[in-house]
Every structure is written in structure tokens, then in C-alpha cells.
Design an enzyme around this catalytic site. Structure first.
Site, PDB file in Angstrom:
ATOM      1  N   GLU A   1       0.832  -1.207   0.000  1.00 34.37           N
ATOM      2  CA  GLU A   1       0.000   0.000   0.000  1.00 34.37           C
ATOM      3  C   GLU A   1       0.867   1.258   0.000  1.00 34.37           C
ATOM      4  OE1 GLU A   1      -3.799  -0.133   1.794  1.00 34.37           O
ATOM      5  OE2 GLU A   1      -3.285   1.501   3.137  1.00 34.37           O
TER       6      GLU A   1
ATOM      7  N   THR B   1      -4.150   4.837  -1.251  1.00 34.06           N
ATOM      8  CA  THR B   1      -5.219   5.272  -0.349  1.00 34.06           C
ATOM      9  C   THR B   1      -5.837   6.608  -0.799  1.00 34.06           C
ATOM     10  OG1 THR B   1      -3.728   6.429   1.144  1.00 34.06           O
ATOM     11  CG2 THR B   1      -4.137   4.104   1.609  1.00 34.06           C
TER      12      THR B   1
ATOM     13  N   ALA C   1     -10.205  10.709   3.531  1.00 34.07           N
ATOM     14  CA  ALA C   1     -11.649  10.835   3.776  1.00 34.07           C
ATOM     15  C   ALA C   1     -12.117  12.283   3.726  1.00 34.07           C
ATOM     16  CB  ALA C   1     -12.007  10.228   5.118  1.00 34.07           C
TER      17      ALA C   1
ATOM     18  N   GLY D   1     -15.138   5.772   4.649  1.00 40.44           N
ATOM     19  CA  GLY D   1     -14.269   6.821   5.189  1.00 40.44           C
ATOM     20  C   GLY D   1     -14.633   7.089   6.633  1.00 40.44           C
TER      21      GLY D   1
ATOM     22  N   TYR E   1     -13.102  -5.857   9.418  1.00 37.74           N
ATOM     23  CA  TYR E   1     -12.445  -5.582  10.708  1.00 37.74           C
ATOM     24  C   TYR E   1     -12.479  -6.826  11.594  1.00 37.74           C
ATOM     25  CZ  TYR E   1     -13.173  -1.037   8.699  1.00 37.74           C
ATOM     26  OH  TYR E   1     -13.166   0.018   7.820  1.00 37.74           O
TER      27      TYR E   1
ATOM     28  N   HIS F   1     -15.470  -3.236  13.714  1.00 41.82           N
ATOM     29  CA  HIS F   1     -15.370  -1.790  13.474  1.00 41.82           C
ATOM     30  C   HIS F   1     -15.784  -1.052  14.755  1.00 41.82           C
ATOM     31  CE1 HIS F   1     -16.349   2.233  11.970  1.00 41.82           C
ATOM     32  NE2 HIS F   1     -15.417   1.973  11.054  1.00 41.82           N
TER      33      HIS F   1
ATOM     34  N   LYS G   1       7.327   3.017   2.154  1.00 46.88           N
ATOM     35  CA  LYS G   1       8.685   2.683   2.621  1.00 46.88           C
ATOM     36  C   LYS G   1       9.255   1.546   1.763  1.00 46.88           C
ATOM     37  CE  LYS G   1       7.892   3.818   7.470  1.00 46.88           C
ATOM     38  NZ  LYS G   1       7.451   3.208   8.722  1.00 46.88           N
TER      39      LYS G   1
END
Ligand code: FAD
Length: 295
Positions: free
Chosen positions: A17, A48, A51, A108, A147, A151, A274
Site C-alpha cells: 500500500e 489510499t 476521507a 471513510g 475488521y 469496526h 517505505k
């Protein structure tokens, strides 16, 4: 290439990501990091989306560049709760024009302004509504969030699981989890999500923690449980940046190997722009990636 086709292969793979820059002046340096991550040949890269709109300007451009310049399939995130229908529909058209085939459909986070306002005035309340519109508007492969530790806004896990099922019934092709630091929580979640009738692929999300300051931020962001084994590692190595980085990468690698060994073929790494971390994990898995060990 559609991500669902990658997930349906039995080869072990990793995805990474990246997040877009806040300012135009940082675009080149972020693209440079993305290029280096792309040179590791991940199965795909996700980009990404902010939001509150802050970092949303460059998501589609980055997703297009990564796919076209470096030949790595991309997954563009899109959130809806702080947007109008018109804004979202513009983004959908933009994605079609740019040839973006894969979308992570998200609600979001609720901003303080939204929390103070009347939900009846929002154009979107939940990600399901976005999934439905994406499904109707084109040939997108659609991912949604889930999740394993529930969540934070959910009243209980059963309720949360049923809302995830709604997203799949509305047209989502796969799920990606919030970061987990304890694989048993993921395996437990898999049992429960299958029990409510969700059969699509579920990609576990792994966040390599490479410096001690990241720990508090990661917990705040995700609410994820940190196992004692991980806390000991941070306590012991946290003050030595090189040692902490090595230990954090080893911990994430260990989680990934355990997931593969239990039949999960794709793992998503929250690599946070990274390249050194992405490369180190790839190196650690060099004799494992790309192989099909299924018997
Ligand atoms: P939803 O699926 O709408 O769920 C939110 C809450 O509402 C849950 O509690 C759910 O159970 C509940 N719910 C759902 N449907 C209903 C319904 N019909 N009635 C009542 N309750 C319902 N955020 C960003 O800003 N940008 C990103 O790029 C980004 N990427 C992410 C990627 C992943 C893999 C993950 C796990 C999260 C990501 N997030 C991102 C964070 C995400 O936006 C937040 O976690 C947000 O609070 C919830 O988004 P969602 O799409 O899961 O929402």
C-alpha cells in the site's frame, strides 16, 4: 488486470500500500517511493484516499502512473461519506477514463464536522451505497474493508459481519482486513465471516512496525490488539532504530509465513511509502513467493 483474477490463483503473493502526497510539491518523491516498491513486483499496489478530501487529489493519478509506467496492477481507494454524489460520480468517470479497473470502496472515517451534522443530509451513509453505484456504473473489480476486531462504531460483531455481507451482496469481489498483529484474530474472523455466508477472498492486512513511535499511531488508527510478544519486542528494541526496524520486519515476515502456511495466498502489507521495508520483506520471502504449495 482485475485483482480478483490474481486472488483466484493459488500462488503465494504480496501486495503493498502507498498513500498519495498532501501537496503537489511532494508528488515526485512519493512517486519515486512507489516506483521502488513497484520494482519489487508485488501482485498489486493499493493507493489510499483521504476521507476529508485532503489527500484525495492524487490517488487516481498515482494509481494510473503505477499501473502504466511500472506494469503493476493497482487498486484505487475511494471514500464517500464526505463527498456529494456528484463528486463521487466524477471520480468514477475519471477512473474509467484512466483505465483503473480496481476500486476499494470505503465509507471513510467520520470527520468532527460530519459528526456534528445530521446524517439525513449526507449523500452517503455507508460503503454499501458506494459499492452498489460502482457495480452499476462499470466493470470494476471492487474491494471492501473488514475488521477482524470489529469496526469501532459497531454495536457487536454479529451486526458488523452482517454489514460486511451486505457489501458483498451489493457487488464487492473481495475483502481486505484492518491491520492485525495476532494472526489468530484473523483466523477467528475467517471462521465467522464464512459462517454468515461470505465466500469471497479475504486478504489479511499486515503492518510492519519499524519504529517505536509508530506503535501509538497504529493503535489509535486501527484499535488493533498488540500481543505481548510484540509489546516485548518494542520494549526491548524500541530505543535502537536499526534493531527495531529489523525486529519489526522479522515480526511481520513471521506473520506472513504463518498466514501462507495456513492456506492464505495473498497478504496485503501496509508498506506506508517505505521501499526499504517492502524490499526487506520480499527478500525474506524470496523462496516462498510465486510458488503454489497447495497439495
Ligand atoms: P462501512 O462499511 O460503511 O462500515 C462503517 C460502520 O457502519 C461499521 O460499523 C459497519 O458495521 C456499519 N454499517 C455498515 N452498513 C450499515 C448499515 N446499513 N446500517 C447500519 N450500520 C452499518 N479510510 C480513508 O479515509 N482512506 C482510505 O484509503 C482507507 N483505506 C482503508 C483500507 C482498509 C483495508 C481498511 C480496513 C480501512 C480503510 N480506511 C480508509 C478506513 C475506513 O474508511 C474507516 O475504517 C471507516 O470508519 C469505515 O469505512 P468502511 O468502508 O468500512 O465503512
Amino acid at each position: 488486470m482485475k485483482i480478483i483474477d490474481i486472488l483466484n490463483k493459488r500462488n503465494m503473493s504480496l501486495s503493498f500500500e502507498v498513500f498519495p502526497p498532501k501537496k503537489e510539491s511532494s508528488f515526485d518523491s512519493v512517486m519515486h517511493a512507489a516506483e521502488e516498491i513497484a520494482s519489487c513486483h508485488p501482485a498489486f499496489m493499493s493507493v489510499t484516499y483521504g476521507a476529508g478530501g485532503g489527500t484525495s487529489r492524487y490517488t487516481m493519478e498515482m494509481a494510473k502512473n503505477i499501473k502504466d509506467k511500472y506494469d503493476v496492477p493497482t487498486l484505487a481507494h475511494l471514500t464517500c461519506v464526505s463527498s456529494s454524489k456528484e463528486m463521487v460520480h466524477q471520480k468514477i468517470e475519471e477512473m474509467k477514463e484512466l483505465g483503473i479497473e480496481n476500486v476499494m470502496a470505503l465509507r471513510g472515517d467520520l470527520t468532527p464536522e460530519l459528526e456534528k451534522s445530521d446524517p439525513a443530509t449526507w449523500d452517503y451513509k455507508h460503503a454499501t451505497e458506494l459499492v452498489r453505484e460502482l457495480k452499476e456504473s462499470g466493470e470494476f473489480c471492487i474491494g471492501v474493508a473488514c475488521y477482524p476486531e470489529v469496526h469501532p462504531e459497531s454495536i457487536n460483531q454479529k451486526d458488523d459481519l452482517l454489514h460486511i455481507k451486505d457489501k458483498v451482496d451489493a457487488g464487492a469481489d473481495f475483502l481486505t482486513t484492518q491491520m492485525v498483529f495476532d494472526n489468530n484474530l484473523f483466523f477467528n474472523f475467517m471462521y465467522k465471516i464464512r459462517e454468515v455466508g461470505v465466500t469471497c477472498p479475504v486478504i489479511p492486512g499486515i503492518m510492519p512496525i519499524t519504529n517505536a513511535n509508530q506503535v501509538a499511531r497504529a493503535i489509535k488508527l486501527s484499535g488493533s490488539f498488540m500481543p505481548q510478544r510484540f509489546k516485548s519486542l518494542v520494549d526491548y528494541f524500541g530505543n535502537d532504530p536499526d534493531a527495531m526496524k529489523q525486529a519489526g520486519i522479522a515480526y511481520a515476515t513471521d506473520q506472513i509465513i504463518d498466514l501462507y502456511a495456513n492456506g492464505i495466498t495473498n497478504v496485503h502489507v501496509y508498506s506506508m511509502n517505505k521501499p526499504d521495508v517492502a524490499k526487506a520483506i520480499m527478500d525474506n520471502l524470496s523462496n516462498i513467493l510465486g510458488k503454489d504449495f497447495a497439495r
